[in-house]
Motif scaffolding. Structure first.
Motif, PDB file in Angstrom:
ATOM      1  N   GLN A 233       0.863  -1.405   0.041  1.00 27.41           N
ATOM      2  CA  GLN A 233       0.050   0.035   0.106  1.00 27.41           C
ATOM      3  C   GLN A 233       0.743   1.343  -0.010  1.00 27.41           C
ATOM      4  OE1 GLN A 233      -3.312   0.358  -0.485  1.00 27.41           O
ATOM      5  NE2 GLN A 233      -3.074   2.321  -0.528  1.00 27.41           N
ATOM      6  N   GLU A 234       1.994   1.232   0.756  1.00 32.61           N
ATOM      7  CA  GLU A 234       2.920   2.412   0.597  1.00 32.61           C
ATOM      8  C   GLU A 234       3.548   2.570  -0.552  1.00 32.61           C
ATOM      9  OE1 GLU A 234       4.833   2.382   5.509  1.00 32.61           O
ATOM     10  OE2 GLU A 234       5.506   0.942   3.672  1.00 32.61           O
ATOM     11  N   GLY A 235       3.856   1.297  -1.354  1.00 32.35           N
ATOM     12  CA  GLY A 235       4.196   1.330  -2.583  1.00 32.35           C
ATOM     13  C   GLY A 235       3.232   1.984  -3.527  1.00 32.35           C
ATOM     14  N   ILE A 236       2.015   1.753  -3.467  1.00 34.78           N
ATOM     15  CA  ILE A 236       0.842   2.378  -4.308  1.00 34.78           C
ATOM     16  C   ILE A 236       0.991   3.950  -4.185  1.00 34.78           C
ATOM     17  CG2 ILE A 236      -1.418   2.896  -4.514  1.00 34.78           C
ATOM     18  CD1 ILE A 236      -1.884  -0.224  -3.959  1.00 34.78           C
ATOM     19  N   GLU A 237       1.224   4.524  -2.891  1.00 31.72           N
ATOM     20  CA  GLU A 237       1.298   5.842  -2.442  1.00 31.72           C
ATOM     21  C   GLU A 237       2.475   6.515  -3.260  1.00 31.72           C
ATOM     22  OE1 GLU A 237      -1.298   7.599  -1.636  1.00 31.72           O
ATOM     23  OE2 GLU A 237      -2.415   5.454  -1.462  1.00 31.72           O
ATOM     24  N   ILE A 238       3.531   5.832  -3.229  1.00 31.09           N
ATOM     25  CA  ILE A 238       4.757   6.325  -3.851  1.00 31.09           C
ATOM     26  C   ILE A 238       4.500   6.435  -5.372  1.00 31.09           C
ATOM     27  CG2 ILE A 238       7.307   5.745  -4.352  1.00 31.09           C
ATOM     28  CD1 ILE A 238       7.150   4.465  -1.390  1.00 31.09           C
ATOM     29  N   CYS A 239       4.057   5.370  -5.906  1.00 35.98           N
ATOM     30  CA  CYS A 239       3.782   5.361  -7.408  1.00 35.98           C
ATOM     31  C   CYS A 239       2.776   6.581  -7.972  1.00 35.98           C
ATOM     32  CB  CYS A 239       3.064   3.991  -7.939  1.00 35.98           C
ATOM     33  SG  CYS A 239       4.175   2.602  -7.758  1.00 35.98           S
ATOM     34  N   ARG A 240       2.202   6.741  -6.888  1.00 36.42           N
ATOM     35  CA  ARG A 240       1.016   7.827  -7.339  1.00 36.42           C
ATOM     36  C   ARG A 240       1.746   9.266  -7.116  1.00 36.42           C
ATOM     37  NH1 ARG A 240      -4.355   7.358  -7.166  1.00 36.42           N
ATOM     38  NH2 ARG A 240      -4.282   5.435  -5.536  1.00 36.42           N
ATOM     39  N   GLU A 241       2.452   9.371  -6.360  1.00 34.22           N
ATOM     40  CA  GLU A 241       3.303  10.763  -6.191  1.00 34.22           C
ATOM     41  C   GLU A 241       4.289  10.598  -7.192  1.00 34.22           C
ATOM     42  OE1 GLU A 241       6.168  12.993  -2.921  1.00 34.22           O
ATOM     43  OE2 GLU A 241       5.426  11.036  -2.671  1.00 34.22           O
ATOM     44  N   PHE A 242       4.943   9.566  -7.726  1.00 37.05           N
ATOM     45  CA  PHE A 242       5.913   9.522  -8.814  1.00 37.05           C
ATOM     46  C   PHE A 242       5.506  10.059 -10.100  1.00 37.05           C
ATOM     47  CE2 PHE A 242       8.720   7.426 -11.831  1.00 37.05           C
ATOM     48  CZ  PHE A 242       9.915   7.926 -11.443  1.00 37.05           C
ATOM     49  N   LEU A 243       4.370   9.377 -10.379  1.00 32.37           N
ATOM     50  CA  LEU A 243       3.561   9.580 -11.727  1.00 32.37           C
ATOM     51  C   LEU A 243       2.868  10.968 -11.820  1.00 32.37           C
ATOM     52  CD1 LEU A 243       2.688   6.055 -12.292  1.00 32.37           C
ATOM     53  CD2 LEU A 243       4.778   7.194 -13.620  1.00 32.37           C
ATOM     54  N   GLY A 244       2.183  11.480 -10.628  1.00 36.48           N
ATOM     55  CA  GLY A 244       1.407  12.530 -10.393  1.00 36.48           C
ATOM     56  C   GLY A 244       0.144  11.860 -10.343  1.00 36.48           C
ATOM     57  N   ALA A 245      -0.583  12.584  -9.180  1.00 35.04           N
ATOM     58  CA  ALA A 245      -1.998  11.911  -8.870  1.00 35.04           C
ATOM     59  C   ALA A 245      -2.919  12.580  -9.717  1.00 35.04           C
ATOM     60  CB  ALA A 245      -2.315  12.607  -7.337  1.00 35.04           C
ATOM     61  N   ASP A 246      -2.811  13.544 -10.248  1.00 30.32           N
ATOM     62  CA  ASP A 246      -3.925  13.841 -11.409  1.00 30.32           C
ATOM     63  C   ASP A 246      -3.901  13.151 -12.727  1.00 30.32           C
ATOM     64  OD1 ASP A 246      -1.342  15.005 -11.891  1.00 30.32           O
ATOM     65  OD2 ASP A 246      -2.121  16.668 -13.257  1.00 30.32           O
ATOM     66  N   LYS A 247      -2.937  12.074 -12.841  1.00 30.90           N
ATOM     67  CA  LYS A 247      -2.789  11.507 -13.811  1.00 30.90           C
ATOM     68  C   LYS A 247      -3.220   9.906 -13.757  1.00 30.90           C
ATOM     69  CE  LYS A 247       1.026  13.946 -15.831  1.00 30.90           C
ATOM     70  NZ  LYS A 247       2.587  14.038 -16.364  1.00 30.90           N
ATOM     71  N   VAL A 248      -3.366   9.606 -12.474  1.00 30.31           N
ATOM     72  CA  VAL A 248      -3.776   8.207 -12.152  1.00 30.31           C
ATOM     73  C   VAL A 248      -5.095   7.881 -12.072  1.00 30.31           C
ATOM     74  CG1 VAL A 248      -3.036   6.461 -10.537  1.00 30.31           C
ATOM     75  CG2 VAL A 248      -1.397   7.826 -11.367  1.00 30.31           C
ATOM     76  N   GLN A 249      -5.577   6.674 -12.381  1.00 28.59           N
ATOM     77  CA  GLN A 249      -7.057   6.280 -12.193  1.00 28.59           C
ATOM     78  C   GLN A 249      -6.899   5.231 -11.010  1.00 28.59           C
ATOM     79  OE1 GLN A 249     -10.402   3.891 -14.668  1.00 28.59           O
ATOM     80  NE2 GLN A 249      -9.050   5.264 -15.977  1.00 28.59           N
TER      81      GLN A 249
END
Length: 464
Positions: A233-249
């Motif tokens: 779950q922590e990895g999911i949040e890191i991925c979201r921040e790395f890619l940009g939360a506004d770009k992720v579904q």
């Protein structure tokens, strides 16, 4: 399309790394591109399968010839061909839709075979005696090459039965196995590849002077040492921040890899971008520390014409690195394709280029987006190094460079050596007639540590 000025003062690529990294870089994952999926299923996978088999047939014969060569000079072209064929087999095997757990043994063998052949090639070029242990290693490699080839031929025969391979089903099985708590019984072809890898279940360690020998593989990545293990779950949040939360579904953790040939345990994620229906981005995070290790964006942005310039793409790469905390990085070389450019960066410390600390960025020339990221070299090697206080002056080091060349520029660098150590060197960019070379002279001892010829064309800069 307008090209940027090429910085030639510091380009360092190990010849083996060029071959083997290619097998693990952006191109090895192009089968995930959803827009080309059908063609790849029908053509690329089958072609890769047959190529691996063909290369291994050749390798077995070449290794047999090495054993009966009369002298080291006769062995040179044989080692060169083994080196090339093993690397090609490695690259094609990496292009098949098998999980790491299925092909890990085979990939390790091919990496070692290619690098060991390179080591023997260099010894033969200098007419150095091949030791008894090295001869034993050659026999061992030849034995496994024959077994590998035999198992691949059995797999090819199975693939040729009926209507051929249902690659879509095979890919689905692998995805299901990654998500399932219990392993799903494999289909015949998946089982056959498992049989191939079982050939290497008891494959012994090879200890030799090369970057892919077992004693070097066991070195732990520097940046992850002492770091806390992250949860999925922590990895999911890191991925979201790395890619940009506004770009992720949505983000899903697909796999957990305990560590492969570079001993770097990772968590693998797939990402569905906004306004898309299927996964577009694949991302690996280090299990310890949660560092982004590798990323590929397969979202279709193809176009007949580039919309941005080389300079704009380079600016986009610079901004990306700064945004994500990779400071002090210097662009060194590039490789250009029709719709993207791959930039290679090295870390700088006190004006010295740290070539072990490499990051690769793939930028779309259509929209300027970062569509590929590879920081394995950086994560494995990056540390604040203690540089020597006293080194020979550049004019003294230049005395170790041939007088037959013209020195164009000199740069202080740290380079990786084949045995896992590093060397503080002067990098001499030199010209002989119309040919360009990089010569690395140890700034402490005057020893020539390496030399590469530069190949420069409209598609990039390569060192061979």
């Amino acid at each position: 399309m307008k090209r940027g000025n090429i910085t030639l003062g510091g380009i360092y690529i190990s010849a083996v790394s060029v071959l083997l990294v290619a097998a693990l870089s952006f191109g090895a994952y192009q089968y995930r591109d959803k827009q080309k999926y059908k063609n790849l299923l029908e053509g690329s996978y089958e072609g890769n399968l047959y190529s691996v088999s063909g290369y291994m047939d050749d390798v077995g014969k070449l290794l047999s010839k090495v054993e009966v060569a009369a002298n080291t000079a006769q062995s040179v072209p044989l080692y060169a061909e083994i080196w090339k064929q093993a690397a090609a087999a490695h690259e094609n095997l990496a292009g098949l839709p098998y999980s790491q757990s299925i092909v890990m043994g085979s990939m390790k063998y091919l990496a070692q075979l290619s690098d060991f052949s390179k080591t023997m090639l260099l010894k033969s070029l200098y007419d150095e005696e091949i030791t008894a242990s090295e001869k034993e290693n050659l026999k061992r490699l030849q034995k496994y090459a024959v077994s590998f080839s035999k198992e691949m031929n059995v797999l090819i025969a199975q693939a040729s039965l009926g209507d051929g391979v249902d690659w879509a089903r095979l890919s689905a099985e692998e995805a299901a196995n990654n998500k399932a708590e219990e392993v799903i019984p494999p289909s015949s072809l998946l089982g056959s590849m498992q049989q191939v890898s079982q050939t290497f279940q008891h494959y012994p360690a090879l200890i030799y002077d090369g970057p892919f020998s077992d004693h070097v593989q066991k070195q732990k990545p520097v940046m992850t040492q002492g770091k806390a293990e992250i949860t999925r779950q922590e990895g999911i949040e890191i991925c979201r921040e790395f890619l940009g939360a506004d770009k992720v579904q949505s983000i899903t953790c697909l796999s957990e890899t305990p560590g492969g040939t570079n001993s770097l345990p990772v968590l693998g994620y797939e990402v569905v971008l906004v306004n898309e229906k299927s996964p577009n981005v694949f991302l690996d995070l280090s299990k310890y520390g949660g560092y982004p290790v590798w990323m590929l964006n397969t979202q279709n942005t193809e176009s007949d014409e580039s919309a941005i310039t080389f300079e704009q793409a380079l600016l986009s790469a610079d901004e990306f690195l700064t945004k994500h905390g990779f400071n002090g990085m210097k662009y060194r070389y590039y490789e250009l394709s029709e719709s993207s450019v791959v930039f290679n960066y090295a870390c700088m410390q006190n004006g010295v280029i740290m070539y072990p600390d490499l990051i690769k960025l793939k930028i779309s020339l259509i929209n300027g987006e970062v569509v590929g990221f590879d920081a394995r070299g950086y994560i494995n090697s990056h540390v604040d190094r203690k540089l020597p206080d006293t080194i020979m002056p550049p004019e003294e080091a230049q005395a170790y460079v041939s007088e037959a060349v013209d020195v164009n520029s000199i740069q202080k660098v740290v380079i990786p050596l084949s045995d896992g150590r590093e060397a503080f060197c002067y990098e001499f960019y030199v010209i002989k007639d119309t040919r360009k070379f990089l010569i690395y002279i140890n700034a402490l001892t005057g020893k020539q540590e390496n030399i590469f010829e530069l190949v420069i064309n409209e598609f990039g800069v390569l060192a061979e």
